[in-house]
Design a protein around this motif. Structure first.
Motif, PDB file in Angstrom:
ATOM      1  N   ALA A  43       0.829  -1.216   0.000  1.00  0.00           N
ATOM      2  CA  ALA A  43       0.000   0.000   0.000  1.00  0.00           C
ATOM      3  C   ALA A  43       0.860   1.261   0.000  1.00  0.00           C
ATOM      4  O   ALA A  43       0.379   2.338  -0.356  1.00  0.00           O
ATOM      5  N   ASN A  44       2.115   1.124   0.410  1.00  0.00           N
ATOM      6  CA  ASN A  44       3.005   2.282   0.452  1.00  0.00           C
ATOM      7  C   ASN A  44       4.153   2.185  -0.545  1.00  0.00           C
ATOM      8  O   ASN A  44       5.165   2.872  -0.410  1.00  0.00           O
ATOM      9  N   ASP A  52       2.495   9.049  -7.722  1.00  0.00           N
ATOM     10  CA  ASP A  52       2.808  10.059  -8.712  1.00  0.00           C
ATOM     11  C   ASP A  52       4.094  10.788  -8.331  1.00  0.00           C
ATOM     12  O   ASP A  52       4.169  11.390  -7.257  1.00  0.00           O
ATOM     13  N   SER A  55       3.445  14.796  -7.747  1.00  0.00           N
ATOM     14  CA  SER A  55       2.662  15.299  -6.618  1.00  0.00           C
ATOM     15  C   SER A  55       2.924  14.525  -5.337  1.00  0.00           C
ATOM     16  O   SER A  55       2.596  14.983  -4.251  1.00  0.00           O
ATOM     17  N   GLN A  57       1.316  12.009  -4.617  1.00  0.00           N
ATOM     18  CA  GLN A  57       0.056  11.364  -4.258  1.00  0.00           C
ATOM     19  C   GLN A  57       0.025   9.917  -4.742  1.00  0.00           C
ATOM     20  O   GLN A  57       0.638   9.571  -5.748  1.00  0.00           O
ATOM     21  N   ARG A  58      -0.731   9.096  -4.040  1.00  0.00           N
ATOM     22  CA  ARG A  58      -0.819   7.682  -4.398  1.00  0.00           C
ATOM     23  C   ARG A  58      -1.711   7.504  -5.610  1.00  0.00           C
ATOM     24  O   ARG A  58      -2.817   8.035  -5.672  1.00  0.00           O
ATOM     25  N   LEU A  59      -1.218   6.733  -6.566  1.00  0.00           N
ATOM     26  CA  LEU A  59      -1.994   6.427  -7.766  1.00  0.00           C
ATOM     27  C   LEU A  59      -2.753   5.125  -7.617  1.00  0.00           C
ATOM     28  O   LEU A  59      -3.846   4.959  -8.129  1.00  0.00           O
ATOM     29  N   TRP A  98      13.589   4.927   5.944  1.00  0.00           N
ATOM     30  CA  TRP A  98      12.152   5.240   5.894  1.00  0.00           C
ATOM     31  C   TRP A  98      11.355   4.092   6.500  1.00  0.00           C
ATOM     32  O   TRP A  98      10.435   4.314   7.290  1.00  0.00           O
ATOM     33  N   ARG A 101      11.432   4.138  10.185  1.00  0.00           N
ATOM     34  CA  ARG A 101      10.585   5.136  10.832  1.00  0.00           C
ATOM     35  C   ARG A 101       9.205   4.573  11.165  1.00  0.00           C
ATOM     36  O   ARG A 101       8.543   5.029  12.080  1.00  0.00           O
ATOM     37  N   TYR A 102       8.783   3.597  10.379  1.00  0.00           N
ATOM     38  CA  TYR A 102       7.423   3.078  10.571  1.00  0.00           C
ATOM     39  C   TYR A 102       7.384   1.689  11.190  1.00  0.00           C
ATOM     40  O   TYR A 102       6.373   1.291  11.750  1.00  0.00           O
ATOM     41  N   ASP A 409       9.380  13.942   7.193  1.00  0.00           N
ATOM     42  CA  ASP A 409       8.206  13.722   8.031  1.00  0.00           C
ATOM     43  C   ASP A 409       6.982  14.430   7.461  1.00  0.00           C
ATOM     44  O   ASP A 409       5.850  14.049   7.729  1.00  0.00           O
ATOM     45  N   GLU A 410       7.225  15.488   6.722  1.00  0.00           N
ATOM     46  CA  GLU A 410       6.108  16.250   6.185  1.00  0.00           C
ATOM     47  C   GLU A 410       5.573  15.615   4.907  1.00  0.00           C
ATOM     48  O   GLU A 410       4.505  15.952   4.454  1.00  0.00           O
ATOM     49  N   ARG A 411       6.353  14.780   4.287  1.00  0.00           N
ATOM     50  CA  ARG A 411       5.898  14.096   3.075  1.00  0.00           C
ATOM     51  C   ARG A 411       6.109  12.606   3.287  1.00  0.00           C
ATOM     52  O   ARG A 411       6.990  11.997   2.683  1.00  0.00           O
ATOM     53  N   PRO A 412       5.320  12.053   4.170  1.00  0.00           N
ATOM     54  CA  PRO A 412       5.590  10.668   4.598  1.00  0.00           C
ATOM     55  C   PRO A 412       5.496   9.672   3.456  1.00  0.00           C
ATOM     56  O   PRO A 412       5.944   8.542   3.589  1.00  0.00           O
ATOM     57  N   TRP A 413       4.903  10.093   2.334  1.00  0.00           N
ATOM     58  CA  TRP A 413       4.798   9.155   1.220  1.00  0.00           C
ATOM     59  C   TRP A 413       6.103   9.063   0.445  1.00  0.00           C
ATOM     60  O   TRP A 413       6.220   8.225  -0.435  1.00  0.00           O
TER      61      TRP A 413
ATOM     62  N   ALA B 206       1.495  18.122 -12.574  1.00  0.00           N
ATOM     63  CA  ALA B 206       0.484  18.516 -11.608  1.00  0.00           C
ATOM     64  C   ALA B 206       0.913  18.162 -10.192  1.00  0.00           C
ATOM     65  O   ALA B 206       1.477  17.099  -9.946  1.00  0.00           O
ATOM     66  N   ALA B 207       0.641  19.084  -9.233  1.00  0.00           N
ATOM     67  CA  ALA B 207       0.935  18.816  -7.821  1.00  0.00           C
ATOM     68  C   ALA B 207      -0.194  18.033  -7.181  1.00  0.00           C
ATOM     69  O   ALA B 207      -0.120  17.641  -6.039  1.00  0.00           O
ATOM     70  N   LEU B 209      -3.416  15.080  -8.159  1.00  0.00           N
ATOM     71  CA  LEU B 209      -4.007  14.203  -9.175  1.00  0.00           C
ATOM     72  C   LEU B 209      -5.240  14.798  -9.824  1.00  0.00           C
ATOM     73  O   LEU B 209      -5.595  14.430 -10.948  1.00  0.00           O
ATOM     74  N   VAL B 284       2.274  22.724   3.715  1.00  0.00           N
ATOM     75  CA  VAL B 284       2.523  21.428   4.357  1.00  0.00           C
ATOM     76  C   VAL B 284       1.347  21.162   5.285  1.00  0.00           C
ATOM     77  O   VAL B 284       1.256  21.733   6.362  1.00  0.00           O
ATOM     78  N   GLY B 307      -7.429   7.656  -0.649  1.00  0.00           N
ATOM     79  CA  GLY B 307      -6.202   6.877  -0.728  1.00  0.00           C
ATOM     80  C   GLY B 307      -5.020   7.680  -1.222  1.00  0.00           C
ATOM     81  O   GLY B 307      -3.873   7.327  -0.945  1.00  0.00           O
ATOM     82  N   ARG B 308      -5.279   8.766  -1.941  1.00  0.00           N
ATOM     83  CA  ARG B 308      -4.168   9.518  -2.532  1.00  0.00           C
ATOM     84  C   ARG B 308      -3.298  10.184  -1.495  1.00  0.00           C
ATOM     85  O   ARG B 308      -2.102  10.339  -1.670  1.00  0.00           O
ATOM     86  N   PRO B 312       1.290   6.563   5.606  1.00  0.00           N
ATOM     87  CA  PRO B 312       1.445   5.198   6.127  1.00  0.00           C
ATOM     88  C   PRO B 312       0.950   5.135   7.573  1.00  0.00           C
ATOM     89  O   PRO B 312       1.253   6.016   8.367  1.00  0.00           O
ATOM     90  N   ARG B 314       0.666   3.894  11.423  1.00  0.00           N
ATOM     91  CA  ARG B 314       1.606   3.453  12.460  1.00  0.00           C
ATOM     92  C   ARG B 314       0.859   2.521  13.393  1.00  0.00           C
ATOM     93  O   ARG B 314       0.244   2.957  14.358  1.00  0.00           O
TER      94      ARG B 314
END
Lengths: 417, 417
Positions: A43-44, A52, A55, A57-59, A98, A101-102, A409-413, B206-207, B209, B284, B307-308, B312, B314
């Motif tokens: 999922a991650n 993406d 961005s 963001q998750r696709l 990374w 961290r989780y 930490d601000e962009r955990p993805w 794009a920033a 989706l 942020v 989901g986007r 993650p 914890r």
């Protein structure tokens, strides 16, 4: 995959078993995976097909992942962990730090998630609760000219709103509308039926007690709104003479003290939804929620205390008696001199506070109707609302700038190496 | 007290005992008090000393009431009930029908509060949950010119957002910025880092989706904000060709179906706070809450499904597995063709929906980069956020105007005869 080549390679044969041969049904067990299950890893997945690159963001939708996902193979170095998933052979490469961290601390699989930022910065766990004595007699303060010129000072002032719930900025120009500039410096003005800004001064035939000279007990503003405005700003243009001091109480602490002293009263206020209401010629607002709002883990997260707009409760008699006793106990704690800080706002002072936590009030004042003068005279504040998440974003962006880089930490993805 | 003189007088001797001689410790028991306890009556006293006649706001703080308040004497007519409180002799006069609204039905003391409006109009209890079939193939609709001209049509359109969570208005002028006029017709625009309005069309790099041509699963907008925007508007300026249809799902119903089919999964999503995050060059944002938010009585109140921007989680491994399984089940219900309504927005259509309840998405689209044409071409929507409480206020004010009077339900503190 140069990172794999550089580090000490810990390739595993297919199956991703632990060194001792054991493995989870989903194929995990390799120490480099730190106890994270296959579905979590998938999922991650940070590959460009799942996330993406532009961005972040998750696709990949959760519904598109294989329901029976497993870890089929692991290749680990110090810096990176490559995972081949079953049943579809999808490949992911994670940065090892990374995952750390989780996941579980190495060698302590099963003890829970690793260290990280507080999961919810709005609850009591992320705050520094205070009584009057803790503040040394005054609320946190800053200075508007320095706030504008010095990002560190700006960050410290705004951080005080996150940690303590309140800050006062001195030397804001004593001009009508200046409060909007302060709001714009930290986020976005939230327009309401009171306008983009509102004037607080004694008025004849006031539709709201704020616009009289009467004293006001510590309270939440606009509890009849949902969402309740999270940030309030009040800017003093003319101070009162003879009273009109501002008061502030940490509502989270008052709730925590109630929980300690009278757990049944605390539970009553966290489990009883009450309705707040307001109406005037152009507006009919109602909102319902508990006086003490908790997160799903039972941590204090939002206070709604305002006797002026509380609608009659609809409860059987015994519950109504218990409710009013609990409400009284909470209101007494909020007004307790030990809890309450009294501040005389001078012209140019602008207070910024977390309206979901800090309760504000004022003492009565005697003047009114006269001509304003520079030294005091007719009390006149201007206020507006803004949003706490915007303020937190401003603080985080300042921190990122000061660090000279994006904080992961601000962009955990951003899981890729 | 002419009202007492007009009605059949039911004066009681001091003590306010029931006709059968029994009384509560707080002096209540008189049938006219309808089971309401003394503290409730005193806390809702409508006299000018306790309640500001101009604003309707309460003047008497809960902390200022006698802790040992009792009902010492009751004088009741058909229209009004006069109460003398002990120990201080304070006097209140209530409208009898107002007490009836909050107290027990006559003769059924102890059975609970009387009938009234739903105590929280944001929970599932106040909504009409729908599957696709319940809507007859389309979301509720209205027409902007009629909406402007006819208060009843306006009220019906906005009420659909309260009951069904969504409405589409046709024939909004196809001009950039028109979405702001629609927002202003129902409340106040909520400005965010995306601006007062935002353009939704395919952009390079794009920033978000939203600004691509990719399909998007049913989701909540801006779950990384707290508070999450409650109302979203999307106004179609140019329709897509080859896809780009809009989809809507009743998230409350999807959650209710999950509760019925898989209670453990439902509980997992109501009790597990998850973090959503978003970052770009200037922003942020992080916010944490459960995917299915409940009120203190366990009723569905707020959905956060996206989901986007889900960070993650914890959680220890076993809980993480359970969470992702529950999340998948919920997302599958939200995308179920039985639940989902697909709508092709035509130029001039403006959809208004409750972003805390209704999930929206879109199918992929093929076009982009070309020149816009009246019949379709490059897909272009403009959107903005507003607040649900402002919309509800607009509906309530319209209802008040249509009734030609103030509805007492809207000013529950107006207890006087």
């Amino acid at each position: 995959m140069t990172s794999l080549a550089r580090g000490p390679v810990g390739a595993e044969p297919p199956g991703a078993a632990r060194p001792d041969g054991t493995r989870e049904p989903d194929g995990t067990g390799h120490p480099a995976l730190r106890g994270l299950p296959a579905v979590w890893l998938r999922a991650n997945c940070p590959c460009p097909g799942c996330q993406d690159p532009g961005s972040g963001q998750r696709l990949a939708a959760i519904t598109g992942l294989p329901a029976d996902v497993t870890v089929a193979r692991v290749l680990a170095s110090d810096a990176a962990v490559e995972v081949i998933f079953g049943p579809d052979g999808h490949r992911a490469v994670f940065a090892a730090d990374w995952l750390a961290r989780y996941g579980d601390p190495v060698g302590e699989a099963g003890t829970g998630p690793g260290p990280g930022p507080p999961d919810d910065d709005r609850t009591e766990d992320a705050k520094r609760l205070w009584a009057a004595a803790d503040l040394g007699g005054g609320i946190p303060q800053g200075w508007w000219p320095r706030y504008l010129a010095d990002p560190e000072h700006r960050s410290a002032c705004l951080s005080a709103v996150l940690t303590h719930g309140v800050v006062v900025l001195h030397d804001v120009p004593g001009e009508p509308g200046a409060v909007l500039a302060v709001a714009r410096s930290l986020g976005y003005v939230r327009e309401t039926n009171y306008g983009r800004l509102f004037d607080v001064r004694a008025e004849p035939a006031a539709a709201n007690l704020a616009f009289t000279r009467l004293p006001i007990a510590p309270h939440t503003d606009n509890p009849y709104r949902d969402p309740v405005p999270t940030i309030q700003l009040l800017h003093c243009l003319h101070a009162a003479t003879g009273g009109g001091d501002s008061t502030f109480t940490d509502g989270f602490r008052a709730a925590a003290v109630l929980r300690e002293r009278d757990p049944a009263a605390f539970t009553c206020l966290t489990t009883t939804p009450v309705t707040f209401a307001y109406a005037d010629a152009a507006t009919v607002l109602r909102a319902t929620g508990p006086m003490i709002g908790l997160d799903p883990r039972g941590r204090i997260r939002q206070i709604r205390l305002n006797g002026r707009s509380l609608a009659p409760v609809r409860l059987p008699a015994a519950q109504a008696r218990a409710f009013y006793a609990a409400y009284r106990a909470f209101a007494e704690l909020a007004a307790d001199p030990e809890a309450l800080v009294t501040t005389t706002l001078a012209p140019g002072d602008c207070v910024i506070f977390d309206n979901t936590r800090v309760l504000h009030g004022r003492t009565a004042f005697a003047d009114g109707g006269g001509t304003a003068s520079a030294s005091g005279g007719r009390r006149h504040l201007q206020g507006c609302y803004a949003d706490l998440d915007g303020l937190a974003s401003t603080v985080a962006v300042l921190a990122r700038s000061q660090a000279g880089q994006e904080d992961q930490d601000e962009r955990p993805w951003q899981a890729g190496p």
